[in-house]
Design a protein around this motif. Sequence first.
Motif, short mmCIF file in Angstrom:
data_model
loop_
_atom_site.label_atom_id
_atom_site.label_comp_id
_atom_site.label_asym_id
_atom_site.label_seq_id
_atom_site.Cartn_x
_atom_site.Cartn_y
_atom_site.Cartn_z
N GLY A 103 57.48 46.11 -0.70
CA GLY A 103 56.08 46.28 -0.35
C GLY A 103 55.37 44.95 -0.40
O GLY A 103 55.98 43.90 -0.66
N TRP A 104 54.09 44.99 -0.18
CA TRP A 104 53.29 43.77 -0.13
C TRP A 104 52.09 43.88 -1.06
O TRP A 104 51.53 44.99 -1.21
N PRO A 105 51.72 42.81 -1.70
CA PRO A 105 52.25 41.45 -1.56
C PRO A 105 53.69 41.36 -2.05
O PRO A 105 54.05 41.99 -3.05
N MET A 106 54.49 40.59 -1.35
CA MET A 106 55.86 40.32 -1.77
C MET A 106 55.88 38.97 -2.47
O MET A 106 55.36 37.98 -1.95
N THR A 107 56.48 38.94 -3.66
CA THR A 107 56.51 37.74 -4.48
C THR A 107 57.97 37.39 -4.74
O THR A 107 58.69 38.17 -5.39
N VAL A 108 58.43 36.26 -4.23
CA VAL A 108 59.83 35.87 -4.35
C VAL A 108 59.90 34.42 -4.82
O VAL A 108 59.14 33.56 -4.35
N PHE A 109 60.81 34.16 -5.75
CA PHE A 109 61.03 32.79 -6.23
C PHE A 109 62.33 32.27 -5.64
O PHE A 109 63.37 32.94 -5.68
N LEU A 110 62.25 31.08 -5.07
CA LEU A 110 63.35 30.50 -4.30
C LEU A 110 63.77 29.16 -4.89
O LEU A 110 62.96 28.45 -5.51
N THR A 111 65.02 28.79 -4.64
CA THR A 111 65.44 27.42 -4.88
C THR A 111 64.87 26.54 -3.76
O THR A 111 64.41 27.05 -2.73
N PRO A 112 64.94 25.22 -3.91
CA PRO A 112 64.47 24.35 -2.81
C PRO A 112 65.30 24.48 -1.53
O PRO A 112 64.91 23.95 -0.50
N ASP A 113 66.43 25.21 -1.59
CA ASP A 113 67.22 25.49 -0.40
C ASP A 113 66.89 26.87 0.18
O ASP A 113 67.65 27.41 1.00
N ALA A 114 65.77 27.44 -0.28
CA ALA A 114 65.24 28.72 0.22
C ALA A 114 66.08 29.92 -0.19
O ALA A 114 65.97 31.00 0.40
N GLU A 115 66.92 29.76 -1.22
CA GLU A 115 67.73 30.87 -1.70
C GLU A 115 66.96 31.62 -2.79
O GLU A 115 66.49 31.02 -3.74
N PRO A 116 66.83 32.95 -2.68
CA PRO A 116 66.02 33.71 -3.63
C PRO A 116 66.78 33.99 -4.93
O PRO A 116 67.99 34.22 -4.91
N PHE A 117 66.06 34.01 -6.05
CA PHE A 117 66.71 34.34 -7.32
C PHE A 117 65.89 35.26 -8.21
O PHE A 117 66.40 35.80 -9.19
N TYR A 118 64.61 35.49 -7.90
CA TYR A 118 63.82 36.45 -8.67
C TYR A 118 62.77 37.06 -7.74
O TYR A 118 62.23 36.37 -6.87
#
Length: 675
Positions: A103-118
């Motif tokens: 759903g939105w808002p969608m909150t995603v934490f990424l590495t600097p290579d745009a890979e998601p981890f949380y």
Amino acid sequence: MPNRLADETSPYLLQHADNPVDWWPWSEAAFAEARERDVPVLLSVGYSSCHWCHVMAHESFEDEATAAYLNERFVAVKVDREERPDVDAVYMEAVQAATGHGGWPMTVFLTPDAEPFYFGTYFPPEPRHGSPSFREVLEGVVAAWDGRREEVAEVAAKIVRDLAGRSLAHGGDGSPGEEELAQALLGLTREYDPAHGGFGGAPKFPPSMAVEFLLRHHVRTGAEGALQMAADTCEAMARGGIYDQLGGGFARYSVDREWIVPHFEKMLYDNALLCRVYTHLWKVTGSALARRVALETADFMVRELRTPEGGFASALDADSDDGTGAHVEGAFYAWTPAQLADALGEDDAAFAARCFGVSDEGTFEHGSSVLQLPRDTGPVDADRLADVRARLLAAREERVRPGRDDKVVAAWNGLAVAALAEAGACFERPDLVERATEAADLLVRLHLDEGARLTRTSRDGRAGSNAGVLEDYADVAEGFLALASVTGEGVWLEFAGFLLDIVLDQFVAEGGALYDTAHDAEQLIRRPQDPTDSATPSGWTAAAAALLSYAAHTGSEPHRTAAEQALGVVKALGPRAPRFIGWGLAAAEALLDGPREVAVVGAAGDPAARELLRTAWLSPAPGAVVAFGPVGADEFPLLRDRTEIDGRPTAYVCRHFVCDAPTADAAALARKLTD
């Protein structure tokens, strides 16, 4: 001081341009900044009419302390999901896989290579109902990034591998036949809500694509159960609070299964799709309610969503000022008995309360009610009701209007062009055809470049920077094809061909499957590919439908073959998940019916020619295409070598590569289109 979003065209991004958060738009520069500083990326995805997006923005992104921490420890990237559906789709898939919901808002934490981890969606400013606060989430991510970097990298790499393994192989296994479509109908019957219409429970969304399939299936097979589900669902929605009983147009969804209380945002795509559905329902049944709702919805789009440039804005917000300075969901639309009395006087207020289901207890919040049109009110004075509606609408205009997201999205404008063109032709409203033509002109002028490549969005006459995705090409082509049939202007068929050639060149995979982004588009961690409908038809099946219509117009074998191959996914998914592949099922109905190709030859001003043409337009035959013009016209391939019979305007009907005998009789034409 404005941040980096100040120069964007998206109203959603511009809403965040004055945040203390140092937002970046999605760009390689943002990820380069994260690599340079060795910090994670916060990706926040939303859209302008999203209620909880506004809530989180106010609680967290406008907070100076939260912003300072974000700016120090992250690179913050803000994305409008309506501008970048590819980015939204890829990371939403990861969110849903990791958390079981999205759903939105969608909150995603990424590495600097745009890979998601949380992952997450809305986070409150304080811990609440078992959810951590946003600040706690930020601090937890920083702790993991600083102290457990190898673990973060392993998690991110595994998520990317899992996403890459999800590529679809469907397509090319043959198009669906009678058996699969019958199974799809059975599946919908099992999920149907016989008490209130629609499918499933709360929240309940307008099932536009599934209803389109049901109507076409009824027309092709005579299945009365399909028509009953379609007609009852349409009536229940039209009588419910999800439909604006004063101004026309539909809200995004109902929070209950009875269609009483909507989530109040109004989206262009919903109203375009539903305008077309109610037009088609009228074609099948002659329902006065269907005609009224189709026209009121068309008029709503023109009145409230049309932009000065001739396109259509994306949405109206759910929230508006309630008169006290507070932004409240539904404030523009809900009524109390006292507000009715202020607008109408006591006698008419009592009449309105009975007609629209307004009570002292209320159906919404704080004793207010969302207007409905219940069946059980007894006989109603139609003239008095019309007068009351007009006076209430005038009174409502004195309220503070909801905000409007006035960016023009190519795909959704394509849907609007198709809906307005068809409604204008069926209901003899040339003004609606004119509005459709003006929107199509804008798409050609502003969104289409010399290589027939589409830009996804524009605003205030300025094209955005994001490339069109598959649904843009498919839905704009669909709009152009509908406009060609209604106006008799072959240039729209030609433009549709340009777009569909790009689809064949840039979006088709081996075996006939389709990707949502072009071969030469920006490469994300996964190339998005989804054949299922969401709020709009999937790009995959929308492309199949448009390819099929274009092939019917032109006889192009490559386009028909591509459509048949793309519909292989419907053969696989239709019997198992019919609610979520309705547009593909509707396209499959057109394929099984032909689709029928109708050519009307005669002078535009000849009454006999107009009668034949109107008979063709009013046919509910699934996916039928219509071409018309004088003898010798060559704008449409269907008109080539067609002549009049005994000097009289003549209609030709072909399907499945076989043509019936031509006719100059409108009644005979009607029979040919229903046999």
